[in-house]
Design an enzyme around this catalytic site. Structure first.
Site, PDB file in Angstrom:
ATOM      1  N   GLY A 111       0.820  -1.207   0.000  1.00 19.53           N
ATOM      2  CA  GLY A 111       0.000   0.000   0.000  1.00 19.53           C
ATOM      3  C   GLY A 111       0.850   1.251   0.000  1.00 19.53           C
ATOM      4  O   GLY A 111       0.510   2.264   0.612  1.00 19.53           O
ATOM      5  N   ALA A 112       1.973   1.192  -0.709  1.00 19.77           N
ATOM      6  CA  ALA A 112       2.956   2.282  -0.659  1.00 19.77           C
ATOM      7  C   ALA A 112       2.853   3.239  -1.837  1.00 19.77           C
ATOM      8  O   ALA A 112       3.699   4.121  -1.990  1.00 19.77           O
ATOM      9  CB  ALA A 112       4.372   1.699  -0.598  1.00 19.77           C
TER      10      ALA A 112
ATOM     11  N   GLY B 194      -0.593   7.773   0.386  1.00 18.31           N
ATOM     12  CA  GLY B 194      -0.974   7.794   1.789  1.00 18.31           C
ATOM     13  C   GLY B 194       0.124   7.419   2.755  1.00 18.31           C
ATOM     14  O   GLY B 194       1.303   7.788   2.582  1.00 18.31           O
ATOM     15  N   ILE B 195      -0.247   6.671   3.793  1.00 17.98           N
ATOM     16  CA  ILE B 195       0.673   6.284   4.857  1.00 17.98           C
ATOM     17  C   ILE B 195       1.862   5.511   4.295  1.00 17.98           C
ATOM     18  O   ILE B 195       3.015   5.738   4.684  1.00 17.98           O
ATOM     19  CB  ILE B 195      -0.058   5.439   5.918  1.00 17.98           C
ATOM     20  N   GLY B 196       1.597   4.582   3.382  1.00 19.32           N
ATOM     21  CA  GLY B 196       2.671   3.762   2.826  1.00 19.32           C
ATOM     22  C   GLY B 196       3.707   4.576   2.085  1.00 19.32           C
ATOM     23  O   GLY B 196       4.913   4.360   2.242  1.00 19.32           O
TER      24      GLY B 196
ATOM     25  N   SER C  58      -6.861  -0.766  12.569  1.00 18.51           N
ATOM     26  CA  SER C  58      -7.854   0.300  12.661  1.00 18.51           C
ATOM     27  C   SER C  58      -8.632   0.127  13.942  1.00 18.51           C
ATOM     28  O   SER C  58      -8.901  -1.005  14.370  1.00 18.51           O
ATOM     29  CB  SER C  58      -8.815   0.248  11.476  1.00 18.51           C
TER      30      SER C  58
ATOM     31  N   TYR D  64     -15.561  -4.377   7.571  1.00 16.41           N
ATOM     32  CA  TYR D  64     -14.227  -3.798   7.741  1.00 16.41           C
ATOM     33  C   TYR D  64     -13.721  -4.055   9.162  1.00 16.41           C
ATOM     34  O   TYR D  64     -12.559  -4.441   9.356  1.00 16.41           O
ATOM     35  CB  TYR D  64     -14.286  -2.304   7.455  1.00 16.41           C
TER      36      TYR D  64
END
Length: 288
Positions: A18-19, A22-24, A140, A166
């Site tokens: 997930g890079a 965002g965060i990644g 989360s 989720y």
């Protein structure tokens, strides 16, 4: 907790899923600035390549909606890196409507749990060769509202609710972290999970209402930046004594006892591992 634990990552290889945004992406830039070799993993070819170019790393493409794609990613990573020191299972998504993956699973459960479970297991033998290997899972706080039914992990027998689906997938993240810590006892591999806070990322991009909130003036004021969201990941990657956080869950930078009854059930954690292994084709037990 402060960032006094941040260290030089020279010579270490960090894999971040997930890079591409965002965060990644924020974490990839930070790790690279600290000297790490960064494997930038994402779904978007252009976005992943752009981040890889920024950090001087390699781009690796994957679709977590396909377990075969995850297997291909693992093979690519094993071929590209002689050592892997940190695996950041950061990719995630929330789906507004019920969707089924290419493998027949509810998409929240596959993208947020089954795919990172499979990737981690396929990389374990490489991780254990590092003297200080860490698996860090992005969770989360919605895990608090999750409930897992191992007889219906895809939630096909109940009406679909995106928050509940989720939440269940993120409860699985907490239980996976605990069970991975137990199974890797006596090795160099430790693991932890964290909630990054309310961050302006693409995790909710499938939900029109939540996307509008994130893009609004109010959302920009109250939500954390991706750089702030990456802080717990950097902290857990650099904490001096990884055994002290092994199997633990963090709310931002604060360790928290899980606030969900099922998250305190070690038998459920074992059974989830076994069920996940069955669904992904991983031998059980992979470790004693």
């Amino acid at each position: 907790m402060t960032h006094s634990t941040v260290q030089d990552f020279q010579g270490r290889t960090v894999v971040i899923t997930g890079a591409s945004a965002g965060i990644g992406a924020a974490a990839a830039r930070r790790f690279a600035a600290l000297g790490a070799t960064v494997a930038v993993v994402g779904r978007s070819k252009d976005k992943t390549a752009a981040v890889a170019a920024q950090v001087g790393g390699r781009a690796h493409l994957v679709d977590f909606g396909s377990l075969d794609s995850v297997r291909g990613l693992a093979a690519d990573l094993l071929a590209a890196y002689e050592r892997i020191d940190i695996l950041a299972n950061n990719a995630g998504a929330m789906f507004a409507d019920r969707r089924t993956s290419a493998d027949g699973h509810e998409m929240n459960f596959q993208v947020n749990h089954l795919s990172p479970f499979l990737l981690t297991n396929l990389l374990l033998d490489r991780l254990v060769t590092s003297p200080d290997a860490r698996v860090i899972n992005t969770g989360s706080l919605q895990y608090r509202k999750g409930r897992l039914d191992l007889d219906d992990v895809d939630g096909s027998e109940v009406p679909y609710n995106s928050l509940k689906a989720y939440g269940a997938s993120k409860l699985a993240t907490v239980l996976f972290t605990q069970e991975l810590a137990r199974r890797m006892a006596g090795t160099s591999v430790t693991t932890s999970a964290f909630h990054p806070g309310g961050v302006a990322t693409e995790v909710n991009s499938d939900n029109r209402f939540q996307r509008l909130v994130m893009e609004s003036w109010l959302g920009r004021r109250i939500l954390l930046s991706p750089e702030q969201g990456a802080e717990p990941l950097l902290h857990l990657a650099a904490v001096a004594d990884p055994q002290s956080v092994n199997g633990a869950y963090f709310h931002r930078l604060t360790r928290e006892e899980p606030k969900n009854e099922q998250a305190h059930d070690p038998q459920l954690a074992r059974q989830l591992w076994e069920r996940s292994a069955e669904l992904t084709g991983i031998p059980v037990p992979h470790r004693p």
